[in-house]
Design a protein around this motif. Structure first.
Motif, PDB file in Angstrom:
ATOM      1  N   LYS A 155       0.729  -1.143  -0.199  1.00 31.29           N
ATOM      2  CA  LYS A 155       0.087   0.232   0.024  1.00 31.29           C
ATOM      3  C   LYS A 155       0.898   1.013  -0.032  1.00 31.29           C
ATOM      4  O   LYS A 155       0.349   2.429   0.032  1.00 31.29           O
ATOM      5  CB  LYS A 155      -0.961   0.044   1.155  1.00 31.29           C
ATOM      6  CG  LYS A 155      -2.248  -1.246   1.070  1.00 31.29           C
ATOM      7  CD  LYS A 155      -2.951  -1.026   2.261  1.00 31.29           C
ATOM      8  CE  LYS A 155      -4.321  -1.565   2.172  1.00 31.29           C
ATOM      9  NZ  LYS A 155      -4.304  -3.080   1.857  1.00 31.29           N
ATOM     10  N   GLU A 156       2.064   1.089   0.073  1.00 29.29           N
ATOM     11  CA  GLU A 156       2.908   2.288   0.023  1.00 29.29           C
ATOM     12  C   GLU A 156       4.438   1.915  -0.575  1.00 29.29           C
ATOM     13  O   GLU A 156       4.664   0.743  -1.029  1.00 29.29           O
ATOM     14  CB  GLU A 156       3.592   2.891   1.412  1.00 29.29           C
ATOM     15  CG  GLU A 156       3.833   1.718   2.312  1.00 29.29           C
ATOM     16  CD  GLU A 156       4.390   1.965   3.696  1.00 29.29           C
ATOM     17  OE1 GLU A 156       4.317   3.286   3.996  1.00 29.29           O
ATOM     18  OE2 GLU A 156       4.333   1.115   4.606  1.00 29.29           O
ATOM     19  N   ASN A 166      10.910  -0.010   4.553  1.00 26.79           N
ATOM     20  CA  ASN A 166       9.922   0.548   5.765  1.00 26.79           C
ATOM     21  C   ASN A 166      10.271  -0.219   7.006  1.00 26.79           C
ATOM     22  O   ASN A 166       9.691   0.383   7.863  1.00 26.79           O
ATOM     23  CB  ASN A 166       8.489   0.425   5.200  1.00 26.79           C
ATOM     24  CG  ASN A 166       8.195   1.439   3.963  1.00 26.79           C
ATOM     25  OD1 ASN A 166       8.434   2.503   4.163  1.00 26.79           O
ATOM     26  ND2 ASN A 166       7.894   0.902   2.792  1.00 26.79           N
ATOM     27  N   PRO A 193      13.624   3.785   6.402  1.00 26.51           N
ATOM     28  CA  PRO A 193      12.535   4.425   6.014  1.00 26.51           C
ATOM     29  C   PRO A 193      13.065   6.079   5.556  1.00 26.51           C
ATOM     30  O   PRO A 193      12.309   6.627   4.432  1.00 26.51           O
ATOM     31  CB  PRO A 193      11.529   4.890   7.267  1.00 26.51           C
ATOM     32  CG  PRO A 193      12.107   3.646   7.991  1.00 26.51           C
ATOM     33  CD  PRO A 193      13.279   3.243   7.789  1.00 26.51           C
ATOM     34  N   GLU A 194      14.144   6.507   6.010  1.00 31.66           N
ATOM     35  CA  GLU A 194      14.696   7.729   5.591  1.00 31.66           C
ATOM     36  C   GLU A 194      15.172   7.531   4.353  1.00 31.66           C
ATOM     37  O   GLU A 194      15.131   8.467   3.426  1.00 31.66           O
ATOM     38  CB  GLU A 194      15.633   8.232   6.501  1.00 31.66           C
ATOM     39  CG  GLU A 194      15.155   8.649   7.748  1.00 31.66           C
ATOM     40  CD  GLU A 194      16.431   9.328   8.964  1.00 31.66           C
ATOM     41  OE1 GLU A 194      16.333  10.227   9.258  1.00 31.66           O
ATOM     42  OE2 GLU A 194      17.154   8.438   9.125  1.00 31.66           O
ATOM     43  N   ARG A 243       8.975  -7.073  10.373  1.00 31.32           N
ATOM     44  CA  ARG A 243       7.448  -6.322  10.018  1.00 31.32           C
ATOM     45  C   ARG A 243       6.460  -6.240  11.023  1.00 31.32           C
ATOM     46  O   ARG A 243       5.917  -5.119  11.454  1.00 31.32           O
ATOM     47  CB  ARG A 243       6.982  -7.176   8.783  1.00 31.32           C
ATOM     48  CG  ARG A 243       5.598  -6.066   8.169  1.00 31.32           C
ATOM     49  CD  ARG A 243       4.981  -6.550   6.932  1.00 31.32           C
ATOM     50  NE  ARG A 243       4.014  -5.987   6.518  1.00 31.32           N
ATOM     51  CZ  ARG A 243       3.644  -4.923   5.928  1.00 31.32           C
ATOM     52  NH1 ARG A 243       4.661  -4.597   5.155  1.00 31.32           N
ATOM     53  NH2 ARG A 243       2.414  -4.440   5.611  1.00 31.32           N
ATOM     54  N   MET A 272       6.352  -2.395  12.075  1.00 30.52           N
ATOM     55  CA  MET A 272       5.327  -1.660  11.531  1.00 30.52           C
ATOM     56  C   MET A 272       3.950  -1.820  12.023  1.00 30.52           C
ATOM     57  O   MET A 272       3.121  -1.132  12.058  1.00 30.52           O
ATOM     58  CB  MET A 272       5.207  -1.893   9.993  1.00 30.52           C
ATOM     59  CG  MET A 272       6.449  -1.654   9.135  1.00 30.52           C
ATOM     60  SD  MET A 272       6.787  -2.353   7.543  1.00 30.52           S
ATOM     61  CE  MET A 272       5.403  -1.386   6.687  1.00 30.52           C
ATOM     62  N   LEU A 280      -1.297   4.513   7.972  1.00 34.99           N
ATOM     63  CA  LEU A 280      -1.457   3.306   7.370  1.00 34.99           C
ATOM     64  C   LEU A 280      -1.072   2.041   8.275  1.00 34.99           C
ATOM     65  O   LEU A 280      -1.473   1.225   8.399  1.00 34.99           O
ATOM     66  CB  LEU A 280      -0.588   3.427   6.308  1.00 34.99           C
ATOM     67  CG  LEU A 280      -0.458   1.962   5.377  1.00 34.99           C
ATOM     68  CD1 LEU A 280      -1.812   1.692   4.598  1.00 34.99           C
ATOM     69  CD2 LEU A 280       0.534   2.176   4.176  1.00 34.99           C
ATOM     70  N   HIS A 281       0.139   2.342   9.177  1.00 32.94           N
ATOM     71  CA  HIS A 281       0.435   1.277  10.224  1.00 32.94           C
ATOM     72  C   HIS A 281       0.196   1.712  11.296  1.00 32.94           C
ATOM     73  O   HIS A 281       0.272   2.890  11.803  1.00 32.94           O
ATOM     74  CB  HIS A 281       1.746   0.661   9.826  1.00 32.94           C
ATOM     75  CG  HIS A 281       1.939   0.435   8.602  1.00 32.94           C
ATOM     76  ND1 HIS A 281       1.345  -1.183   7.997  1.00 32.94           N
ATOM     77  CD2 HIS A 281       2.605   0.679   7.204  1.00 32.94           C
ATOM     78  CE1 HIS A 281       1.860  -1.129   6.832  1.00 32.94           C
ATOM     79  NE2 HIS A 281       2.292  -0.128   6.184  1.00 32.94           N
ATOM     80  N   ARG A 330       2.897   1.833  13.917  1.00 35.72           N
ATOM     81  CA  ARG A 330       4.007   2.194  14.416  1.00 35.72           C
ATOM     82  C   ARG A 330       4.735   3.283  13.552  1.00 35.72           C
ATOM     83  O   ARG A 330       5.096   3.191  12.218  1.00 35.72           O
ATOM     84  CB  ARG A 330       4.869   1.095  14.841  1.00 35.72           C
ATOM     85  CG  ARG A 330       4.409  -0.109  15.542  1.00 35.72           C
ATOM     86  CD  ARG A 330       4.110  -0.048  16.945  1.00 35.72           C
ATOM     87  NE  ARG A 330       5.184   0.562  17.769  1.00 35.72           N
ATOM     88  CZ  ARG A 330       4.980   0.733  19.059  1.00 35.72           C
ATOM     89  NH1 ARG A 330       3.918   0.727  19.605  1.00 35.72           N
ATOM     90  NH2 ARG A 330       5.876   0.971  19.617  1.00 35.72           N
ATOM     91  N   THR A 347      11.386   9.267  11.576  1.00 37.15           N
ATOM     92  CA  THR A 347      12.174   8.873  10.286  1.00 37.15           C
ATOM     93  C   THR A 347      11.377   8.568   9.132  1.00 37.15           C
ATOM     94  O   THR A 347      11.852   8.018   8.328  1.00 37.15           O
ATOM     95  CB  THR A 347      13.230   7.627  10.632  1.00 37.15           C
ATOM     96  OG1 THR A 347      12.485   6.477  11.321  1.00 37.15           O
ATOM     97  CG2 THR A 347      14.231   8.066  11.769  1.00 37.15           C
ATOM     98  N   LYS A 348      10.175   8.737   9.342  1.00 39.60           N
ATOM     99  CA  LYS A 348       9.146   8.307   8.288  1.00 39.60           C
ATOM    100  C   LYS A 348       8.107   9.325   8.157  1.00 39.60           C
ATOM    101  O   LYS A 348       7.396   9.787   9.109  1.00 39.60           O
ATOM    102  CB  LYS A 348       8.615   7.149   8.574  1.00 39.60           C
ATOM    103  CG  LYS A 348       7.806   6.652   7.177  1.00 39.60           C
ATOM    104  CD  LYS A 348       7.360   5.019   7.352  1.00 39.60           C
ATOM    105  CE  LYS A 348       6.280   4.750   6.205  1.00 39.60           C
ATOM    106  NZ  LYS A 348       5.963   3.125   6.151  1.00 39.60           N
TER     107      LYS A 348
END
Lengths: 417, 117
Positions: free
Chosen positions: A36-37, A43, A62-63, A143, A147, B58-59, B61, B111-112
């Protein structure tokens, strides 16, 4: 639907390839991404250490992805998220499906394969024992924790000392789990030395080299694992068993390029890398189809994925206006070489130099890398140290390659001091 | 003399640090490695990366890191300090998520970039 270039996968490889294709003049570019991204595996790689080569600074995953997503946003590249590619045909038709467009067939002039890789699972390495809950690949656990916010266990044994396993040993520890051991079949770790220091040593997690899990026990959930020492042929030595009471096993036992689409399209696969055979410009055996990143060969550093993918993107853009076919020389494994990428070089297409990536088959100290053609030495380079866990690169200047035909062989010669 | 593996970059140089001689470092292939060798034996530091809970994204975390390296001995405590932090989307990369972590003068930053959905 028609596009000049369709990039399959929106992870680090796909992002770099699409930006590069745009920067090289392509103006009809589409990325298809199943998540979805954008950003792919980056990520979930929230640790730092990315970007030292490519951006000359230390970034988290992620950066690093964010930098490329920003670059992409400055282009006119189209993106379809939540879109699964089902087939690629040898006529460069892409069959894909999502909930907005439904089933679609996209006609492309060039395709860039950037699907990345998958983790090997318990089934791939055949660990004996029960089949309870609590056995995860390290990336799946990563993950979940980074996440989705689930810590998948309290007492953990990590099998395999690849970088993901090491990073997860630290991550689970910091989130309050106890990591009892990291167990590695080989007499050396395939992870980066810095990760052994900052992920295991910093937290007092023992690394057992030349050991493996010989049994998993547990009724519903993992209750314990048996770890045994292995001999030089990697066979467990009876009488060396150790028992660890744990509820979770994390597997970091290798990555496999994800090439179902590539195979289905009839593209030649190299059994050494499990990725497509590629030419100097990252083109596969199917004209106009390029591949880059972990779908070609598993890289150690995302920086190298970006560099390789930028090359593939530029090559795809160039392909739109000129044919790149021509006679090729093949690069073969000599002594001590596991594989090379590219596997084939069309010397006419090389401008000033080309890069050859490879892995050594074992750990070497002071040694020489020798590239030869028909028994004649083309290039000799000194190396202080090489290991299978560290991808190596050599630069081949066009001048050295001029006039060569047939096969090139890359080999390692040990230097005795 | 102490032997260390440098962790500044993926190369992983093997360093030798001479404590008796002003922590002189040999074996580093860049100045950052030399600095690391000395610091690792005198006042070791680490960048800390972790996550915090986020709502409306979206998530669930949001990844964060310390804006600078902090004392290695404080790493676990710094991560624990994030336990009850809850943020709401949208958040941009670089936004301060927790100021002055454990009085170190260093902040946890996002960081995101995570949009609101």
């Amino acid at each position: 639907m028609n596009y000049d270039i369709v990039v399959i996968g929106g992870g680090p490889a796909g992002l770099a390839a699409a930006v590069s294709a745009w920067d090289s003049g392509a103006r009809s570019v589409l990325i298809l991404e199943r998540d979805k991204e954008l950003g792919g595996i980056l990520n979930q790689c929230i640790h730092n250490g990315f970007g030292l080569h490519y951006f000359k600074e230390e970034l988290t995953g992620p950066e690093y992805a964010g930098r490329f997503i920003e670059l992409l946003q400055q282009t006119g590249v189209d993106v379809k998220l939540d879109t699964m590619v089902l087939h690629i045909t040898d006529k460069k038709e892409i069959h894909a499906v999502n909930t907005v467009d439904g089933y679609m067939i996209i006609h492309a002039k060039a395709i860039i394969l950037a699907m990345g890789c998958r983790e090997r699972t318990r089934g791939a390495i055949g660990i004996p024992g029960d089949r309870p809950a609590g056995i995860f690949t390290a990336g799946t656990a990563q993950r979940y924790v980074n996440m989705e916010g689930y810590l998948c266990g309290k007492r953990v044994v990590v099998l395999g000392s690849g970088d993901i396993g090491l990073i997860m040993a630290r991550r689970m520890t910091l989130e309050g789990a106890e990591v009892l051991a990291c167990v590695e079949l080989m007499p050396y770790s395939n992870g980066l030395n810095r990760n052994i220091v900052q992920c295991l040593n910093d937290y007092g997690i023992p690394l057992y080299l030349s050991h493996t899990i010989t049994k998993i026990e547990g009724k519903r959930r993992v209750e314990r694992v048996i770890v045994s020492k292995v001999d030089e042929n990697r066979r467990p030595i009876p009488g060396t068993e150790m028992e660890f009471n744990c509820d979770t096993v994390l597997l970091s036992v290798g990555l496999i390029p994800e090439n179902e689409l590539t195979r289905e399209a009839g593209i030649t696969i190299d059994p050494r890398t499990n990725g497509a055979v590629v030419f100097e410009n990252m083109e596969t055996s199917l004209s106009g189809v390029f591949a880059c990143g972990n779908v070609v060969h598993v890289h150690d550093l995302v920086d190298f994925v970006s560099a390789e993918s930028a090359k593939a993107g530029a090559s795809a853009a160039a392909y739109l206006s000129r044919n790149t076919d021509g006679p090729a020389v093949e690069v073969k494994n000599g002594n001590g070489i596991g594989y090379t990428v590219p596997q084939k070089l069309r010397l006419e297409n090389i401008e000033k130099f080309t890069e050859l990536y490879f892995r050594a088959r074992q750990v070497y100290g002071e040694s020489a890398l020798v590239l030869s053609c028909g028994g004649k030495e083309v290039l000799r380079l000194h190396r202080e140290r090489m290991a299978p866990g560290e991808m190596e690169k050599i630069i081949l200047p066009k001048a050295k390659l001029a006039g060569l035909t047939g096969e090139l062989t890359l080999s390692v010669e040990e230097e005795t001091l | 003399m102490t032997e260390l593996t440098c962790i500044v970059c993926p190369k992983g140089c093997r360093l030798k640090v001479d404590e008796e001689n002003g922590f002189a470092v040999t074996g580093a292939s860049c100045p950052r490695g030399t600095a690391y060798g000395k610091k690792e034996l005198t006042a070791p530091t680490r960048t800390v990366t972790s996550t915090v809970a986020i709502e409306g994204a979206l998530h669930s975390r949001l990844p964060v890191k310390t804006s600078q390296e902090i004392d290695r001995a404080l790493v676990k405590e710094a991560v624990a300090a994030l336990k009850n932090v809850q943020v709401k989307a949208p958040v941009s990369t670089g936004d301060v998520i927790l100021e002055n972590v454990l009085g170190t003068g260093t902040d946890f930053i996002a960081t995101k970039t995570m949009g609101r959905i």
